[in-house]
Design a protein around this motif. Structure first.
Motif, PDB file in Angstrom:
ATOM      1  N   LYS A 150      45.119  38.969  51.517  1.00  0.00           N
ATOM      2  CA  LYS A 150      45.769  39.506  50.319  1.00  0.00           C
ATOM      3  C   LYS A 150      45.546  38.646  49.078  1.00  0.00           C
ATOM      4  N   ASN A 151      44.965  37.469  49.244  1.00  0.00           N
ATOM      5  CA  ASN A 151      44.818  36.535  48.117  1.00  0.00           C
ATOM      6  C   ASN A 151      43.419  35.912  48.086  1.00  0.00           C
ATOM      7  N   LEU A 152      42.422  36.760  48.184  1.00  0.00           N
ATOM      8  CA  LEU A 152      41.042  36.268  48.272  1.00  0.00           C
ATOM      9  C   LEU A 152      40.588  35.526  47.022  1.00  0.00           C
ATOM     10  N   ASP A 153      41.211  35.803  45.884  1.00  0.00           N
ATOM     11  CA  ASP A 153      40.799  35.135  44.651  1.00  0.00           C
ATOM     12  C   ASP A 153      41.576  33.833  44.408  1.00  0.00           C
ATOM     13  N   HIS A 154      42.402  33.407  45.392  1.00  0.00           N
ATOM     14  CA  HIS A 154      43.172  32.172  45.279  1.00  0.00           C
ATOM     15  C   HIS A 154      42.409  30.988  45.898  1.00  0.00           C
ATOM     16  N   ASP A 155      42.999  29.823  45.754  1.00  0.00           N
ATOM     17  CA  ASP A 155      42.472  28.621  46.393  1.00  0.00           C
ATOM     18  C   ASP A 155      42.708  28.735  47.904  1.00  0.00           C
ATOM     19  N   LEU A 156      41.637  28.872  48.668  1.00  0.00           N
ATOM     20  CA  LEU A 156      41.736  29.032  50.118  1.00  0.00           C
ATOM     21  C   LEU A 156      41.026  27.909  50.858  1.00  0.00           C
ATOM     22  N   THR A 157      41.095  26.730  50.298  1.00  0.00           N
ATOM     23  CA  THR A 157      40.507  25.565  50.965  1.00  0.00           C
ATOM     24  C   THR A 157      41.353  25.189  52.175  1.00  0.00           C
ATOM     25  N   VAL A 158      40.764  24.421  53.068  1.00  0.00           N
ATOM     26  CA  VAL A 158      41.486  23.959  54.252  1.00  0.00           C
ATOM     27  C   VAL A 158      42.718  23.162  53.842  1.00  0.00           C
ATOM     28  N   ALA A 159      42.561  22.328  52.822  1.00  0.00           N
ATOM     29  CA  ALA A 159      43.685  21.499  52.372  1.00  0.00           C
ATOM     30  C   ALA A 159      44.844  22.365  51.892  1.00  0.00           C
TER      31      ALA A 159
ATOM     32  N   LEU B 200      33.836  49.183  39.326  1.00  0.00           N
ATOM     33  CA  LEU B 200      33.631  47.733  39.401  1.00  0.00           C
ATOM     34  C   LEU B 200      32.149  47.412  39.484  1.00  0.00           C
ATOM     35  N   ASN B 201      31.705  46.479  38.629  1.00  0.00           N
ATOM     36  CA  ASN B 201      30.327  46.013  38.791  1.00  0.00           C
ATOM     37  C   ASN B 201      30.324  44.821  39.749  1.00  0.00           C
ATOM     38  N   VAL B 202      29.151  44.305  40.054  1.00  0.00           N
ATOM     39  CA  VAL B 202      29.027  43.233  41.049  1.00  0.00           C
ATOM     40  C   VAL B 202      29.785  41.979  40.594  1.00  0.00           C
ATOM     41  N   SER B 203      29.715  41.651  39.318  1.00  0.00           N
ATOM     42  CA  SER B 203      30.406  40.460  38.805  1.00  0.00           C
ATOM     43  C   SER B 203      31.920  40.592  38.965  1.00  0.00           C
ATOM     44  N   ASP B 204      32.438  41.822  38.742  1.00  0.00           N
ATOM     45  CA  ASP B 204      33.868  42.047  38.939  1.00  0.00           C
ATOM     46  C   ASP B 204      34.270  41.770  40.389  1.00  0.00           C
ATOM     47  N   VAL B 205      33.431  42.247  41.291  1.00  0.00           N
ATOM     48  CA  VAL B 205      33.711  42.066  42.722  1.00  0.00           C
ATOM     49  C   VAL B 205      33.681  40.592  43.091  1.00  0.00           C
ATOM     50  N   VAL B 206      32.713  39.860  42.564  1.00  0.00           N
ATOM     51  CA  VAL B 206      32.605  38.422  42.832  1.00  0.00           C
ATOM     52  C   VAL B 206      33.903  37.722  42.450  1.00  0.00           C
ATOM     53  N   ASP B 207      34.434  38.064  41.296  1.00  0.00           N
ATOM     54  CA  ASP B 207      35.687  37.452  40.836  1.00  0.00           C
ATOM     55  C   ASP B 207      36.865  37.842  41.725  1.00  0.00           C
ATOM     56  N   LYS B 208      36.927  39.120  42.101  1.00  0.00           N
ATOM     57  CA  LYS B 208      38.074  39.599  42.857  1.00  0.00           C
ATOM     58  C   LYS B 208      38.171  39.000  44.256  1.00  0.00           C
ATOM     59  N   VAL B 209      37.027  38.667  44.843  1.00  0.00           N
ATOM     60  CA  VAL B 209      37.067  38.127  46.211  1.00  0.00           C
ATOM     61  C   VAL B 209      36.985  36.603  46.235  1.00  0.00           C
ATOM     62  N   GLY B 210      36.927  35.990  45.060  1.00  0.00           N
ATOM     63  CA  GLY B 210      37.087  34.549  45.011  1.00  0.00           C
ATOM     64  C   GLY B 210      35.837  33.702  45.097  1.00  0.00           C
ATOM     65  N   PHE B 211      34.666  34.310  44.993  1.00  0.00           N
ATOM     66  CA  PHE B 211      33.450  33.500  44.952  1.00  0.00           C
ATOM     67  C   PHE B 211      33.259  32.933  43.553  1.00  0.00           C
ATOM     68  N   LYS B 212      32.810  31.689  43.464  1.00  0.00           N
ATOM     69  CA  LYS B 212      32.645  31.022  42.175  1.00  0.00           C
ATOM     70  C   LYS B 212      31.239  31.196  41.606  1.00  0.00           C
ATOM     71  N   SER B 213      30.306  31.564  42.464  1.00  0.00           N
ATOM     72  CA  SER B 213      28.914  31.654  42.031  1.00  0.00           C
ATOM     73  C   SER B 213      28.338  33.020  42.404  1.00  0.00           C
ATOM     74  N   TYR B 214      27.800  33.710  41.413  1.00  0.00           N
ATOM     75  CA  TYR B 214      27.167  35.010  41.649  1.00  0.00           C
ATOM     76  C   TYR B 214      25.967  34.851  42.578  1.00  0.00           C
ATOM     77  N   SER B 215      25.158  33.830  42.325  1.00  0.00           N
ATOM     78  CA  SER B 215      23.944  33.642  43.118  1.00  0.00           C
ATOM     79  C   SER B 215      24.272  33.322  44.580  1.00  0.00           C
ATOM     80  N   TYR B 216      25.293  32.513  44.780  1.00  0.00           N
ATOM     81  CA  TYR B 216      25.682  32.169  46.157  1.00  0.00           C
ATOM     82  C   TYR B 216      26.205  33.410  46.866  1.00  0.00           C
ATOM     83  N   PHE B 217      27.036  34.187  46.173  1.00  0.00           N
ATOM     84  CA  PHE B 217      27.557  35.417  46.749  1.00  0.00           C
ATOM     85  C   PHE B 217      26.420  36.350  47.140  1.00  0.00           C
ATOM     86  N   SER B 218      25.472  36.521  46.248  1.00  0.00           N
ATOM     87  CA  SER B 218      24.347  37.415  46.511  1.00  0.00           C
ATOM     88  C   SER B 218      23.547  36.956  47.730  1.00  0.00           C
TER      89      SER B 218
END
Length: 339
Positions: free
Chosen positions: A245-254, A300-318
């Protein structure tokens, strides 16, 4: 309340005493003794078996229609008991004390009585009970170990070597996830006598070994503990829902460790146990699956989706999207538009 007094120690005699008290027969299947709870008192079984290494197992699988108390009162040194409440709870009391110990479901209590004082177990009516008690005959157990005893914690070493029962011992805590399969499978091979005998002997040793490890872990600071307890699993189920429910949040192990109050080692163990993934693998997989779903949204375009699911880099997501789905996110979105 029905009170059964057990004035014997070998498990065969223990089961026979309880059977006599309840007015039923005791049966013997290749040294595993059992009784069927009569309908007058409820339903289920009580079983017991001893092994040459000083270990024994009593299995209570029953539901009583009235309160039942079993008093282990033989005038002798009683075995150490590792009492596991698989489905409970059950109440324990030292025979010479007035303090009740409520052993809740998924807890284990290590109990040893002082001198020749015994134990009292109370089974409440209308409560489904499954309890496994590992019984340790101190003298026989010590005759099978020599220098090995020096490797255990000082508290347990003193307990096992206290063959004259000079001291009372009580320790309880939630048992680890490894016990779940061990205890849940204790009824296996009931119709295969030879296999069952050695299976139960092996099970007794596994329970004993895992309890040695857990007792040491119990003594550590919370931040240093590594054994995941059965009662901690729900926290991990909850945090998995939180992640989704919070994919765009900080989800680090810490961060997730802080939210669950589980140290990072335990958190990783829990995710491997429940999902067969590390924390980061679970987060990444969840983000990718959600991104695929969102890419189907024409607004939603691809950049919107990247933001919504919490990825910081478009290239890494792709890159990782293509690795997982064998298609780039932009091509996938275009294919959705055409359908």
């Amino acid at each position: 309340m029905k009170i059964c007094k057990v004035n014997s120690l070998p498990l065969r005699d223990v089961i026979e005493s309880i059977a006599d008290c309840l007015g039923v027969n005791c049966y013997d299947t290749c040294d595993e003794y059992y009784l069927d709870i009569p309908s007058k008192y409820g339903s289920g079984q009580i079983r017991g078996i001893n092994f040459d290494n000083g270990l024994g197992i009593i299995i209570y699988q029953c539901e009583f229609t009235q309160d039942i108390r079993i008093d282990f009162t033989v005038d002798d040194v009683h075995p150490i008991k590792y009492i596991y409440s698989v489905e409970g709870p059950i109440t324990h009391r030292f025979a010479n004390e007035e303090i009740d110990h409520q052993i809740e479901q998924y807890k284990c209590a290590i109990v040893a009585s002082e001198s020749n004082n015994g134990h009292i177990l109370l089974f409440k009516k209308d409560q489904r009970i499954e309890v496994v008690s590992l019984e340790i005959d101190r003298r026989k157990f010590l005759s099978n170990v020599t220098c090995e005893i020096n490797d255990v914690t000082k508290e347990l070493k003193a307990l096992y070597e206290d063959v004259n029962a000079k001291d009372t011992f009580y320790h309880e805590g939630f048992y680890g996830i490894k016990f779940k399969d061990l205890l849940n499978n204790i009824s296996n091979y009931e119709n295969q006598k030879l296999i069952r005998k050695f299976y139960l002997q092996s099970l007794g040793l596994q329970i004993f070994v895992n309890q040695l490890l857990q007792f040491g872990d119990d003594k550590l600071k919370d931040s240093d503990k590594s054994i995941l307890r059965i009662n901690e699993i729900n926290r991990v189920d909850d945090i998995a829902v939180y992640i989704e429910k919070n994919l765009d949040h900080d989800l680090t192990v810490a961060r997730l460790s802080s939210l669950t109050a589980l140290n990072p080692n335990k958190l990783q163990t829990a995710f491997k146990y429940l999902f067969n993934k590390t924390v980061n693998e679970f987060v990444t997989t969840t983000r990718l699956n959600k991104s695929k779903e969102l890419l189907a949204d024409n607004e939603l375009n691809v950049s919107d989706v990247v933001d919504k699911v919490g990825f910081k880099s478009y290239s890494y997501f792709s890159k990782i999207f293509k690795q997982r789905f064998q298609i780039s996110p932009s091509v996938f979105k275009e294919s959705i538009r055409k359908t």
